[in-house]
Motif scaffolding. Structure first.
Motif, PDB file in Angstrom:
ATOM      1  N   GLU A 100       0.601  -1.633   0.131  1.00  0.00           N
ATOM      2  CA  GLU A 100      -0.579  -0.336   0.038  1.00  0.00           C
ATOM      3  C   GLU A 100       0.556   1.076   0.317  1.00  0.00           C
ATOM      4  O   GLU A 100       0.575   2.059  -0.883  1.00  0.00           O
ATOM      5  CB  GLU A 100      -1.182   0.404   1.384  1.00  0.00           C
ATOM      6  CG  GLU A 100      -1.923   1.438   0.983  1.00  0.00           C
ATOM      7  CD  GLU A 100      -2.345   1.195   2.714  1.00  0.00           C
ATOM      8  OE1 GLU A 100      -2.588   2.593   2.701  1.00  0.00           O
ATOM      9  OE2 GLU A 100      -2.453   0.371   3.063  1.00  0.00           O
ATOM     10  N   VAL A 101       1.917   1.086   0.641  1.00  0.00           N
ATOM     11  CA  VAL A 101       2.685   2.711   0.907  1.00  0.00           C
ATOM     12  C   VAL A 101       3.671   2.595  -0.512  1.00  0.00           C
ATOM     13  O   VAL A 101       3.823   3.573  -1.042  1.00  0.00           O
ATOM     14  CB  VAL A 101       3.672   2.391   1.935  1.00  0.00           C
ATOM     15  CG1 VAL A 101       4.422   3.591   2.179  1.00  0.00           C
ATOM     16  CG2 VAL A 101       2.324   2.501   2.975  1.00  0.00           C
ATOM     17  N   LEU A 102       3.888   1.567  -0.552  1.00  0.00           N
ATOM     18  CA  LEU A 102       5.170   1.210  -1.604  1.00  0.00           C
ATOM     19  C   LEU A 102       4.538   2.405  -3.147  1.00  0.00           C
ATOM     20  O   LEU A 102       5.050   2.765  -3.752  1.00  0.00           O
ATOM     21  CB  LEU A 102       5.589  -0.305  -1.937  1.00  0.00           C
ATOM     22  CG  LEU A 102       7.286  -0.643  -3.200  1.00  0.00           C
ATOM     23  CD1 LEU A 102       7.751  -0.158  -2.774  1.00  0.00           C
ATOM     24  CD2 LEU A 102       6.521  -2.349  -4.139  1.00  0.00           C
ATOM     25  N   ARG A 103       3.237   1.997  -3.593  1.00  0.00           N
ATOM     26  CA  ARG A 103       2.698   2.401  -4.038  1.00  0.00           C
ATOM     27  C   ARG A 103       2.012   3.817  -4.591  1.00  0.00           C
ATOM     28  O   ARG A 103       1.453   4.618  -5.166  1.00  0.00           O
ATOM     29  CB  ARG A 103       1.626   1.995  -5.206  1.00  0.00           C
ATOM     30  CG  ARG A 103       1.270   0.235  -5.308  1.00  0.00           C
ATOM     31  CD  ARG A 103       0.566  -1.088  -5.912  1.00  0.00           C
ATOM     32  NE  ARG A 103       1.123  -2.311  -6.403  1.00  0.00           N
ATOM     33  CZ  ARG A 103       0.288  -3.312  -6.084  1.00  0.00           C
ATOM     34  NH1 ARG A 103      -0.701  -3.397  -5.305  1.00  0.00           N
ATOM     35  NH2 ARG A 103       0.695  -4.672  -6.433  1.00  0.00           N
ATOM     36  N   ASP A 104       1.948   4.502  -3.197  1.00  0.00           N
ATOM     37  CA  ASP A 104       1.688   5.944  -2.845  1.00  0.00           C
ATOM     38  C   ASP A 104       3.371   6.583  -3.310  1.00  0.00           C
ATOM     39  O   ASP A 104       4.153   6.886  -2.901  1.00  0.00           O
ATOM     40  CB  ASP A 104       1.980   6.040  -1.344  1.00  0.00           C
ATOM     41  CG  ASP A 104       1.423   7.807  -1.320  1.00  0.00           C
ATOM     42  OD1 ASP A 104       1.743   8.423  -2.162  1.00  0.00           O
ATOM     43  OD2 ASP A 104       1.017   8.379  -0.164  1.00  0.00           O
ATOM     44  N   PRO A 105       2.068   7.542  -4.585  1.00  0.00           N
ATOM     45  CA  PRO A 105       3.896   8.305  -5.235  1.00  0.00           C
ATOM     46  C   PRO A 105       4.602   9.486  -4.116  1.00  0.00           C
ATOM     47  O   PRO A 105       5.017  10.049  -4.879  1.00  0.00           O
ATOM     48  CB  PRO A 105       2.622   9.440  -6.211  1.00  0.00           C
ATOM     49  CG  PRO A 105       1.601   9.280  -5.620  1.00  0.00           C
ATOM     50  CD  PRO A 105       1.002   7.701  -5.610  1.00  0.00           C
ATOM     51  N   HIS A 106       3.670   9.596  -3.258  1.00  0.00           N
ATOM     52  CA  HIS A 106       4.060  10.536  -2.652  1.00  0.00           C
ATOM     53  C   HIS A 106       5.075  10.453  -1.436  1.00  0.00           C
ATOM     54  O   HIS A 106       5.767   8.861  -1.446  1.00  0.00           O
ATOM     55  CB  HIS A 106       3.007  11.380  -1.237  1.00  0.00           C
ATOM     56  CG  HIS A 106       2.216  12.005  -2.366  1.00  0.00           C
ATOM     57  ND1 HIS A 106       0.899  11.022  -2.519  1.00  0.00           N
ATOM     58  CD2 HIS A 106       2.111  12.889  -2.465  1.00  0.00           C
ATOM     59  CE1 HIS A 106      -0.264  12.076  -3.060  1.00  0.00           C
ATOM     60  NE2 HIS A 106       0.584  13.115  -3.288  1.00  0.00           N
ATOM     61  N   ILE A 107       6.976  10.643  -0.992  1.00  0.00           N
ATOM     62  CA  ILE A 107       8.044  10.184  -0.302  1.00  0.00           C
ATOM     63  C   ILE A 107       7.322  10.934   0.924  1.00  0.00           C
ATOM     64  O   ILE A 107       7.260  11.750   1.060  1.00  0.00           O
ATOM     65  CB  ILE A 107       9.038  10.948  -1.048  1.00  0.00           C
ATOM     66  CG1 ILE A 107       9.906   9.874  -0.238  1.00  0.00           C
ATOM     67  CG2 ILE A 107       9.371  12.424  -1.384  1.00  0.00           C
ATOM     68  CD1 ILE A 107      11.580  10.494  -1.120  1.00  0.00           C
ATOM     69  N   GLY A 108       7.810  10.105   2.425  1.00  0.00           N
ATOM     70  CA  GLY A 108       7.433   9.902   2.908  1.00  0.00           C
ATOM     71  C   GLY A 108       8.943  10.217   3.983  1.00  0.00           C
ATOM     72  O   GLY A 108       9.691  10.895   3.439  1.00  0.00           O
ATOM     73  N   ALA A 109       9.157  10.210   5.063  1.00  0.00           N
ATOM     74  CA  ALA A 109      10.054  10.757   6.341  1.00  0.00           C
ATOM     75  C   ALA A 109      10.893   9.973   5.993  1.00  0.00           C
ATOM     76  O   ALA A 109      12.489  10.744   5.509  1.00  0.00           O
ATOM     77  CB  ALA A 109       9.818  10.805   7.790  1.00  0.00           C
ATOM     78  N   PHE A 110      10.850   8.465   6.198  1.00  0.00           N
ATOM     79  CA  PHE A 110      11.246   7.639   5.563  1.00  0.00           C
ATOM     80  C   PHE A 110      12.593   7.736   4.273  1.00  0.00           C
ATOM     81  O   PHE A 110      13.480   7.266   4.081  1.00  0.00           O
ATOM     82  CB  PHE A 110      11.162   5.936   6.663  1.00  0.00           C
ATOM     83  CG  PHE A 110      10.775   5.480   7.796  1.00  0.00           C
ATOM     84  CD1 PHE A 110      11.448   5.333   9.003  1.00  0.00           C
ATOM     85  CD2 PHE A 110       9.228   5.476   7.838  1.00  0.00           C
ATOM     86  CE1 PHE A 110      11.543   5.622  10.199  1.00  0.00           C
ATOM     87  CE2 PHE A 110       9.015   5.192   9.265  1.00  0.00           C
ATOM     88  CZ  PHE A 110       9.575   5.184  10.293  1.00  0.00           C
TER      89      PHE A 110
END
Length: 240
Positions: A100-110
């Motif tokens: 789910e997170v892998l496919r999110d186009p936005h980059i996060g803190a990690f």
């Protein structure tokens, strides 16, 4: 291996302008055979930039090398590193959230931290290498890392459908073995520390089998970045 497949590999892995008049899915899949050679081209461009910059100072050489490294690849594998770092961070307590997170186009803190640390690590290691190691050794590092991509595609099953899966079914074991022997021979001649790739690459394969039980295109990109940095580290360690 054919020329059109090579052009597909060059177009996919770099920002070097390549003209392809007709798209052939089979040639696109066969492009994997050329990945290590494209890595060698990337490495040669980085080595040339480092050499030119070193005429001024090691740090200028390192900076120019890093800029060319990011530019010529378009940050393709850095993007995978950021995505995987975010996904692994989110899946620490909830493994099902990885995709789910892998496919999110936005980059996060990690992801941001991983990319920044990766860039700093490459910059510092390039600066450490330039006065001591033959610049030609740098050309082999991206080639080893992209050979790693073929090895992981052979030894780790796909974790999910995606770009990585489009290539893995065309990987030829004999071609991978021949390319590994050629890179090992070149490494022994130019910089023996780079033969550490023969250990790094299988260990990364074992990590993905243990951690996920499979691999994705982003995982391949992240692994290529990690392999490049580890090889830079071992090359620097060899001069201490």
């Amino acid at each position: 291996m054919n020329l059109l497949a090579f052009k597909h590999a060059l177009q996919f892995l770099t920002r070097i302008p390549v003209r392809i008049s007709v798209f052939d899915p089979d040639d696109f899949a066969r492009a994997v055979d050329w990945f290590p050679l494209v890595g060698l081209i990337v490495g040669a461009a980085v080595a040339g930039a480092v050499w030119a910059g070193t005429l001024v100072s090691p740090w200028i050489g390192a900076l120019l090398g890093l800029i060319v490294w990011v530019w010529i690849t378009g940050g393709l594998h850095l993007d995978g590193l950021g995505d995987v770092a975010d996904a692994l961070g989110a899946a620490h307590r909830s493994p099902e959230r990885f995709l789910e997170v892998l496919r999110d186009p936005h980059i996060g803190a990690f992801g941001t931290m991983a990319v920044v640390i990766q860039m700093i690590a490459k910059l510092v290691l390039l600066a450490e290498l330039t006065p001591h190691q033959p610049v030609l050794a740098l050309a082999l590092i991206p080639a080893w890392a992209r050979l790693g991509g073929l090895f992981w595609g052979l030894t780790v099953p796909p974790y999910a459908s995606g770009m990585g899966e489009r290539f893995t079914w065309r990987i030829n074991r004999t071609t991978v073995a021949v390319e590994a022997c050629l890179l090992a021979a070149a490494s022994i001649w130019i910089a023996p520390a780079l033969t550490s790739a023969l250990l790094i690459i299988p260990l990364i394969s074992l990590y993905w089998r243990w951690r996920l039980g499979g691999i994705t295109g982003d995982c391949l990109g992240a692994s290529i970045e990690v392999t490049e940095t580890l090889l830079l580290f071992f090359l620097a360690a060899a001069i201490v």
